[in-house]
Design an enzyme around this catalytic site. Structure first.
Site, PDB file in Angstrom:
ATOM      1  N   TYR A 138      70.427   6.603 111.317  1.00 21.68           N
ATOM      2  CA  TYR A 138      71.157   5.340 111.196  1.00 21.68           C
ATOM      3  C   TYR A 138      72.104   5.213 112.375  1.00 21.68           C
ATOM      4  CZ  TYR A 138      73.965   1.570 109.145  1.00 21.68           C
ATOM      5  OH  TYR A 138      74.597   0.376 108.903  1.00 21.68           O
ATOM      6  N   ASP A 222      74.789   9.774 119.082  1.00 22.17           N
ATOM      7  CA  ASP A 222      75.544   9.008 118.101  1.00 22.17           C
ATOM      8  C   ASP A 222      76.397  10.008 117.318  1.00 22.17           C
ATOM      9  OD1 ASP A 222      76.533   7.685 115.911  1.00 22.17           O
ATOM     10  OD2 ASP A 222      74.688   6.571 115.486  1.00 22.17           O
ATOM     11  N   LYS A 250      84.217   6.192 112.465  1.00 22.96           N
ATOM     12  CA  LYS A 250      84.705   6.968 111.327  1.00 22.96           C
ATOM     13  C   LYS A 250      86.002   7.752 111.641  1.00 22.96           C
ATOM     14  CE  LYS A 250      80.508   6.547 108.736  1.00 22.96           C
ATOM     15  NZ  LYS A 250      79.210   6.337 109.355  1.00 22.96           N
TER      16      LYS A 250
HETATM   17  C1  PLP Z   1      78.390   5.059 109.842  1.00 26.21           C
HETATM   18  C2  PLP Z   1      77.460   5.223 110.998  1.00 26.21           C
HETATM   19  C3  PLP Z   1      77.257   4.224 111.960  1.00 26.21           C
HETATM   20  C4  PLP Z   1      77.782   2.832 111.800  1.00 26.21           C
HETATM   21  O1  PLP Z   1      79.167   2.750 111.766  1.00 26.21           O
HETATM   22  P1  PLP Z   1      79.848   1.494 111.021  1.00 26.21           P
HETATM   23  O2  PLP Z   1      81.303   1.642 111.353  1.00 26.21           O
HETATM   24  O3  PLP Z   1      79.541   1.647 109.569  1.00 26.21           O
HETATM   25  O4  PLP Z   1      79.242   0.270 111.606  1.00 26.21           O
HETATM   26  C5  PLP Z   1      76.503   4.523 113.075  1.00 26.21           C
HETATM   27  N1  PLP Z   1      75.957   5.749 113.247  1.00 26.21           N
HETATM   28  C6  PLP Z   1      76.112   6.725 112.338  1.00 26.21           C
HETATM   29  C7  PLP Z   1      75.515   8.069 112.594  1.00 26.21           C
HETATM   30  C8  PLP Z   1      76.852   6.499 111.173  1.00 26.21           C
HETATM   31  O5  PLP Z   1      76.956   7.452 110.245  1.00 26.21           O
END
Ligand code: PLP
Length: 414
Positions: A138, A222, A250
């Protein structure tokens, strides 16, 4: 069954939420559909605990989906100012000091925007269209990284995106051979957290770095979850691998909305106003997010909690493993540091396909049972439990003890 659970949902989440919010939530996993339990409405959080609207307390292992490394707390500060605030430079400096590959930073409001902008930047830098990702990963919900995962994606975005199994370097090599000189970037979670935790094989990450380098493809880590969670320098310092671009979110916001991308100045200077790759935002670099983030990162710099978090994680892992063994329940625990997923499976979980074959009903029984014990874990088998410095040894023990009770009932065929 669906109808029944939606009647139950209606009761517990409140008619107002269901009437005025789609599905009663603003992010799908909060609806508890994976476990069939009632969705919860929380009023507040403090340290390792959250409190629902009826005042019931829960030990929280969701931790803002990994956003909270020091537990729940309150923040104070200014709302939007519309120009630059000193905390923006301060938070950027704290990130540059910690993360080896990052010389400059651009803040966004979410991890979604950070990944979207990183992909756009990679396309501009390389002059190539295609992106390579991994099944089950994701990277937020921007067009470029949601191909194949949602309705409403353009044909062009679908054509340009490709996804292969995690931990499978041969599949990456084949994709690159097949589309020589067409990939702008490979975007990867250096520890997968959105299929449940999947720890990468180190050789996989190393060869991914070598392959992308050889073919002029940018490697985007990421680190929205792993950044400042595995180590101060994130997964890239933990594994000693240098990506070209990194996305964050986060933890760096200390519980406030945030995202960021970072990398060497030669790439970052391609962003407007220095370059021609546009990114901006009314709330980008929001003072409250910057202040909460800088507070968090200063605390992490001053008192790195990573050894203690890893020990707590190991204790939790061992406790759960022993409990399951005693009850004859086959589980696989994937863990790195303070992030952990329990898969109800006989087989090791190396990729999204393995994760999908785990026994979801047992997961649901575990999650719903824990909730009756006043313990909250992510209501989905494809998410991670997160530990924070606010969790006590007693919090961890409560999770283990309650799990053993639930596993015992499961072992007896309940
Ligand atoms: C949570 C998440 C995102 C997206 O971040 P948001 O602030 O929810 O848009 C992207 N990459 C990873 C790995 C994530 O866990």
């Amino acid at each position: 069954m669906n109808r029944q659970s939606s009647i139950v949902n209606r009761k517990s989440i409140g008619a107002g939420a269901l009437k005025y919010l789609v599905g009663g939530v603003n992010s799908p996993v909060r609806a508890f559909r994976h476990v069939g339990g009632n969705p919860l409405m929380l009023r507040q959080g403090r340290d390792s605990q959250v409190y629902d609207v009826d005042g019931r307390a829960y030990v929280d292992f969701i931790m803002g989906w990994g956003s909270l490394i020091h537990g729940h707390r309150q923040v104070k500060g200014s709302t939007v100012l519309g120009l630059t605030h000193p905390a923006e430079a301060e938070l950027a400096r704290l990130m540059v000091d910690a993360v080896p590959s990052v010389e400059q930073v651009r803040f966004t409001v979410s991890g979604t925007e950070a990944c979207m902008t990183a992909v756009r930047l990679a396309r501009a830098v390389t002059g190539r269209p295609r992106i390579l990702m991994f099944d089950g990963s994701y990277h937020g919900h921007a067009e470029s990284v949601m191909a194949g995962k949602t309705a409403g994606i353009s044909a062009a975005a679908t054509r340009e995106a490709m996804s292969v199994p995690y931990n499978d370097i041969e599949a990456v090599a084949r994709a690159i051979r097949h589309h020589a000189n067409r990939f702008a970037c490979v975007i990867v979670e250096p520890v997968a957290a959105n299929t449940g935790v999947i720890v990468p094989e180190v050789a996989f990450l190393k060869r991914l770095r070598a392959l992308t380098q050889r073919h002029g493809i940018l490697l985007i880590f990421d680190e929205v979850v792993t950044g400042f969670r595995l180590a101060l320098g994130g997964a890239q310092s933990y594994f000693r691998i240098t990506p070209d671009l990194t996305t964050f979110g986060k933890i760096i916001g200390g519980g406030m909305p945030i995202g960021a991308l970072g990398g060497p100045a030669r790439f970052m200077k391609r962003l407007a106003p220095e370059g021609n790759v546009y990114h901006g935002g009314t709330f980008a670099g929001h003072p409250l997010s910057m202040t909460a983030g800088a507070f968090t990162l200063k605390k992490l710099h001053a008192h790195p909690p990573y050894g203690a978090l890893d020990r707590a994680g190991r204790r939790l892992q061992r406790g759960l493993q022993h409990a399951a063994q005693r009850c004859g329940i086959a589980i696989q625990i994937n863990r790195l540091g303070s992030m952990l997923t329990v898969f109800f499976s006989d087989q090791p979980i190396r990729n999204a396909g393995d994760a999908a074959r785990s026994r979801r009903q047992q997961f649901a029984a575990w999650a719903n049972g824990l909730r009756r014990h006043g313990i909250l874990i992510p209501p989905s088998p494809f998410e991670a439990l997160f530990l924070s410095t606010a969790h006590t040894a007693q919090d961890v023990d409560r999770l283990i003890t309650a799990s053993e009770e639930i596993f015992t009932a499961m072992g007896n065929g309940a």
